[in-house]
Scaffold this active site. Structure first.
Site, PDB file in Angstrom:
ATOM      1  N   ILE A  18     -47.373  24.019 -23.524  1.00  0.00           N
ATOM      2  CA  ILE A  18     -48.079  23.229 -22.504  1.00  0.00           C
ATOM      3  C   ILE A  18     -49.617  23.033 -22.905  1.00  0.00           C
ATOM      4  O   ILE A  18     -49.973  21.942 -22.455  1.00  0.00           O
ATOM      5  CB  ILE A  18     -48.094  24.312 -21.191  1.00  0.00           C
ATOM      6  CG1 ILE A  18     -46.633  24.246 -20.442  1.00  0.00           C
ATOM      7  CG2 ILE A  18     -49.143  23.574 -20.065  1.00  0.00           C
ATOM      8  CD1 ILE A  18     -46.632  25.462 -19.424  1.00  0.00           C
ATOM      9  N   ASP A  60     -59.817  33.683 -29.819  1.00  0.00           N
ATOM     10  CA  ASP A  60     -58.730  34.877 -28.943  1.00  0.00           C
ATOM     11  C   ASP A  60     -59.480  35.129 -27.819  1.00  0.00           C
ATOM     12  O   ASP A  60     -60.674  35.599 -27.811  1.00  0.00           O
ATOM     13  CB  ASP A  60     -58.696  36.258 -29.919  1.00  0.00           C
ATOM     14  CG  ASP A  60     -57.630  36.988 -29.476  1.00  0.00           C
ATOM     15  OD1 ASP A  60     -57.336  36.877 -28.185  1.00  0.00           O
ATOM     16  OD2 ASP A  60     -57.245  38.075 -30.277  1.00  0.00           O
ATOM     17  N   ASN A  87     -55.360  27.928 -20.297  1.00  0.00           N
ATOM     18  CA  ASN A  87     -53.852  27.956 -20.305  1.00  0.00           C
ATOM     19  C   ASN A  87     -53.264  29.036 -21.084  1.00  0.00           C
ATOM     20  O   ASN A  87     -52.030  29.067 -21.196  1.00  0.00           O
ATOM     21  CB  ASN A  87     -53.525  26.732 -21.322  1.00  0.00           C
ATOM     22  CG  ASN A  87     -52.009  26.633 -21.566  1.00  0.00           C
ATOM     23  OD1 ASN A  87     -51.135  26.623 -20.678  1.00  0.00           O
ATOM     24  ND2 ASN A  87     -51.651  26.412 -22.843  1.00  0.00           N
ATOM     25  N   TYR A 152     -47.014  40.184 -15.930  1.00  0.00           N
ATOM     26  CA  TYR A 152     -47.498  38.667 -15.932  1.00  0.00           C
ATOM     27  C   TYR A 152     -47.545  38.066 -14.351  1.00  0.00           C
ATOM     28  O   TYR A 152     -48.668  37.342 -14.274  1.00  0.00           O
ATOM     29  CB  TYR A 152     -46.208  38.156 -16.933  1.00  0.00           C
ATOM     30  CG  TYR A 152     -46.282  36.379 -16.878  1.00  0.00           C
ATOM     31  CD1 TYR A 152     -47.073  35.870 -17.642  1.00  0.00           C
ATOM     32  CD2 TYR A 152     -45.401  35.824 -15.884  1.00  0.00           C
ATOM     33  CE1 TYR A 152     -47.024  34.377 -18.124  1.00  0.00           C
ATOM     34  CE2 TYR A 152     -45.485  34.230 -16.032  1.00  0.00           C
ATOM     35  CZ  TYR A 152     -46.364  33.687 -16.929  1.00  0.00           C
ATOM     36  OH  TYR A 152     -46.339  32.315 -16.929  1.00  0.00           O
ATOM     37  N   LYS A 156     -50.829  36.522 -12.856  1.00  0.00           N
ATOM     38  CA  LYS A 156     -50.812  35.353 -12.345  1.00  0.00           C
ATOM     39  C   LYS A 156     -51.309  34.963 -11.151  1.00  0.00           C
ATOM     40  O   LYS A 156     -52.123  34.055 -10.713  1.00  0.00           O
ATOM     41  CB  LYS A 156     -49.505  34.396 -12.879  1.00  0.00           C
ATOM     42  CG  LYS A 156     -49.293  34.350 -14.149  1.00  0.00           C
ATOM     43  CD  LYS A 156     -49.964  33.156 -14.843  1.00  0.00           C
ATOM     44  CE  LYS A 156     -49.537  32.726 -16.200  1.00  0.00           C
ATOM     45  NZ  LYS A 156     -50.438  31.552 -16.812  1.00  0.00           N
ATOM     46  N   ILE A 195     -40.605  25.922 -17.839  1.00  0.00           N
ATOM     47  CA  ILE A 195     -41.015  24.691 -18.695  1.00  0.00           C
ATOM     48  C   ILE A 195     -40.373  24.927 -20.001  1.00  0.00           C
ATOM     49  O   ILE A 195     -40.412  25.972 -20.497  1.00  0.00           O
ATOM     50  CB  ILE A 195     -42.477  24.712 -18.900  1.00  0.00           C
ATOM     51  CG1 ILE A 195     -43.165  24.612 -17.439  1.00  0.00           C
ATOM     52  CG2 ILE A 195     -42.915  23.343 -19.739  1.00  0.00           C
ATOM     53  CD1 ILE A 195     -42.802  23.287 -16.600  1.00  0.00           C
TER      54      ILE A 195
END
Length: 263
Positions: A18, A60, A87, A152, A156, A195
């Site tokens: 992405i 990083d 991202n 995760y 998010k 994706i």
């Protein structure tokens, strides 16, 4: 379209997938693009493929000094920063019972706190942008509904709250109330569904078989491509979205419109 002519953009996690597609799209629309990633070889290759002065940066996002250095390098070359795309996202699918402090740091740290570091480093330059700064963060539909992958997903979801709060805090109205002449910064978030990235395609036959099943489950009839997300990011970062801030835009092939099994 050349919506980013004369503008400078920094994209994190840009070595592949992405992030790389976003960098390509912004460059195609005229931006001077800096690509940041901890995969130094990968980000150099990605920048070389884009050409047109694309700038590779070893960075990083868990290391504040590394983030500060990346932003400083962009300013040293271009003298400005108009667009930041966050991202970076880390997922390992750790079972809830097995989540320890290390697992939390390894996934939530880059995903959530990494975005905070990037915004903080870029903030003075985005505020100084003569066209107004724009930050687009890549979230996930995992932050909007229960699709598993708990650490995760929680990170998010945190990005969504961060996005909304920053959209108000650094809006033109709020800055004016504090005596600033800045045009403000718009903060928006794109929430992708599944994706087709290397995380799937390089994951072996089992991962590819699961991806094929998901193709048939999505209401749109397919999983997404990195370019689908890049198009949404380019819109939100552009002047076409000048009256849009603080939103979460699902780009999910209809996944949130009805039941969808990810088993």
């Amino acid at each position: 379209m050349r919506r980013f002519e004369g503008r400078v953009a920094l994209v994190t996690g840009a070595a592949r997938g992405i992030g790389r597609a976003i960098a390509v799209r912004l460059a195609e629309e005229g931006a001077a693009v800096a690509l940041a990633d901890r995969d130094e070889d990968g980000v150099v290759a990605a920048a070389a493929a884009i050409g047109a002065g694309a700038m590779p940066l070893a960075c990083d996002v868990v290391d504040r000094a590394s983030v500060d250095a990346a932003v400083s390098a962009v300013i040293a070359r271009h003298g400005r920063l108009d667009v930041l795309v966050n991202n970076v996202g880390v997922s390992s699918g750790t079972a809830f019972e097995e989540i320890d402090d290390a697992a939390w740091r390894e996934q939530a740290g880059p995903t959530l706190h990494g975005a905070v570091r990037c915004v903080q480093a870029a903030l003075p330059h985005l505020l100084a942008s003569p066209v107004g700064g724009a930050v687009v963060t890549i979230g996930s539909i995992n932050g909007l509904a229960a699709f598993g992958d708990l650490v995760y997903s929680a990170a998010k979801a945190g990005l969504q709250s961060l996005n909304q709060n920053l959209a108000v805090l650094y809006s033109r109205r709020e800055l004016a109330a504090r005596g600033s002449s800045s045009r403000g910064i718009r903060f928006n978030l794109v929430a992708p569904g599944t994706i087709r990235t290397p995380a799937w395609t390089d994951g072996g036959p089992e991962r590819m078989a699961r991806l094929d099943r998901l193709d048939r489950l999505y209401p749109a009839g397919r999983v997404g491509e990195p370019e689908d997300i890049a198009a949404a990011v380019a819109f939100l970062a552009s002047d076409d979205a000048s009256w849009i801030t603080g939103i979460v835009l699902p780009v999910d092939g209809g996944a949130l419109t009805g039941p969808l099994s990810f088993d």
